[in-house]
Write a protein that holds these residues in place. Structure first.
Motif, mmCIF file in Angstrom:
data_model
loop_
_atom_site.group_PDB
_atom_site.id
_atom_site.type_symbol
_atom_site.label_atom_id
_atom_site.label_comp_id
_atom_site.label_asym_id
_atom_site.label_seq_id
_atom_site.Cartn_x
_atom_site.Cartn_y
_atom_site.Cartn_z
ATOM 1 N N ASN A 185 0.542 9.264 -5.321
ATOM 2 C CA ASN A 185 0.290 10.400 -4.431
ATOM 3 C C ASN A 185 -1.036 10.256 -3.693
ATOM 4 O O ASN A 185 -1.924 11.102 -3.772
ATOM 5 N N LEU A 186 -1.164 9.155 -2.951
ATOM 6 C CA LEU A 186 -2.376 8.865 -2.185
ATOM 7 C C LEU A 186 -2.091 8.963 -0.695
ATOM 8 O O LEU A 186 -0.936 8.948 -0.262
ATOM 9 N N ASP A 187 -3.154 9.038 0.070
ATOM 10 C CA ASP A 187 -3.065 9.042 1.525
ATOM 11 C C ASP A 187 -3.126 7.592 1.998
ATOM 12 O O ASP A 187 -4.172 6.939 1.896
ATOM 13 N N SER A 188 -2.013 7.073 2.514
ATOM 14 C CA SER A 188 -1.959 5.659 2.898
ATOM 15 C C SER A 188 -2.925 5.318 4.010
ATOM 16 O O SER A 188 -3.463 4.203 4.061
ATOM 17 N N ILE A 193 0.842 -1.202 0.000
ATOM 18 C CA ILE A 193 0.000 0.000 0.000
ATOM 19 C C ILE A 193 0.877 1.252 0.000
ATOM 20 O O ILE A 193 0.568 2.242 -0.680
ATOM 21 N N SER A 194 1.963 1.216 0.741
ATOM 22 C CA SER A 194 2.868 2.361 0.775
ATOM 23 C C SER A 194 3.481 2.626 -0.602
ATOM 24 O O SER A 194 3.605 3.786 -1.020
ATOM 25 N N ILE A 195 3.834 1.574 -1.323
ATOM 26 C CA ILE A 195 4.391 1.737 -2.671
ATOM 27 C C ILE A 195 3.367 2.367 -3.608
ATOM 28 O O ILE A 195 3.669 3.284 -4.379
ATOM 29 N N ILE A 196 2.123 1.879 -3.537
ATOM 30 C CA ILE A 196 1.058 2.419 -4.385
ATOM 31 C C ILE A 196 0.808 3.891 -4.061
ATOM 32 O O ILE A 196 0.649 4.732 -4.964
#
Length: 282
Positions: free
Chosen positions: A268-271, A260-263
């Motif tokens: 540019n998303l909020d993990s 999820i952190s890689i995605i």
């Protein structure tokens, strides 16, 4: 023209994550708290200078809502800085605990700007594009019903929660109801906008454009020109890169925190919001 980007991908089985590509954070108070701090006098001046037409009334309501939201944000930051163990800090901990239980779909709908005229939907290559758009429509339709109902409910409770002002403690019920009423209103605005954006009806698309675009299109139509109001506002983008990242753990069930952190770094998303989609019990 305002373009938003949605990133859609499965996080656990049939559970998908829907997040916006740009993370927006609430305004923060810097320094002594005086910078960018609107006063009631400035609010009154802005309201007085706004025309009283239909769009003007909507603009006045937005000004009042933004003003109240900013003041509530200041109160929230004041509670956050309270000494550990104090009543104010306990109130902050309670509010943080309640915020953690807000549905991720509400956060997604609130993140959709009201002036969005086009949306790009990025999703793994293996997902069916029609299914992706269908699930967006379903979320928008059910969200509009849900948040309209609870917005009216929160507003109806405001007079009763205001009675707690006689207690010599922070009026948590009143502030919570104000916050929830504003949150449901924002989510309702996002739901209605999303319905227009992912609709199949070209008549709905004509209601999306900016006021200047609509005026220009009306003038072109009156002069016998072509009307571009029916331009499709959504673009579906199957992404092989996202497919490769998700497929690496597809057989393990839920996506790990590292994946999820890689995605999130890639798009540019909020993990924290993505993890809510994975961990939330609907």
């Amino acid at each position: 023209m305002k373009t938003s980007r949605f990133v859609v991908f499965p996080v656990e089985g049939r559970r998908w994550s829907f997040t916006t590509g740009t993370c927006t954070r609430p305004p923060t108070v810097t320094g002594t708290g005086q910078a960018n701090d609107p006063t009631f006098k400035e609010l009154w001046r802005s309201i007085s200078n706004t025309p009283s037409a239909d769009q003007g009334l909507s603009r006045k309501a937005e000004l009042i809502t933004d003003f109240v939201s900013h003041k509530m944000q200041q109160k929230w930051h004041a509670l956050e800085k309270a000494p550990v163990g104090s009543i104010r800090h306990r109130v902050y901990s309670l509010g943080h605990w309640l915020l953690d239980r807000v549905k991720p779909s509400e956060m997604f709908l609130k993140s959709i700007p009201k002036d969005t005229v086009k949306v790009e939907v990025v999703f793994p290559l293996s997902l069916n594009p029609r299914l992706v758009r269908r699930r967006l429509r379903c979320m928008a339709t059910s969200g509009a019903i849900y948040h309209r109902r609870y917005m009216y409910g929160s507003i109806a409770l405001l007079p009763f929660t205001a009675l707690f002002a006689v207690v010599p403690l922070p009026n948590v019920p009143l502030f919570w109801n104000l916050f929830r009423a504003h949150a449901h209103w924002r989510a309702l605005q996002g739901s209605e906008r999303l319905i227009l954006l992912v609709s199949d009806c070209s008549n709905s698309w004509s209601r999306i454009g900016a006021p200047n675009d609509k005026k220009r299109e009306t003038e072109n139509a009156s002069q016998g020109g072509s009307n571009m109001a029916g331009t499709c506002p959504w673009v579906l983008i199957p992404c092989r890169e996202l497919e490769n990242i998700v497929a690496s753990e597809a057989k393990n069930g839920a996506l790990s925190n590292s994946t999820i952190s890689i995605i999130c770094k890639t798009y540019n998303l909020d993990s924290s919001q993505v993890m809510k989609w994975r961990d939330c019990k609907f």
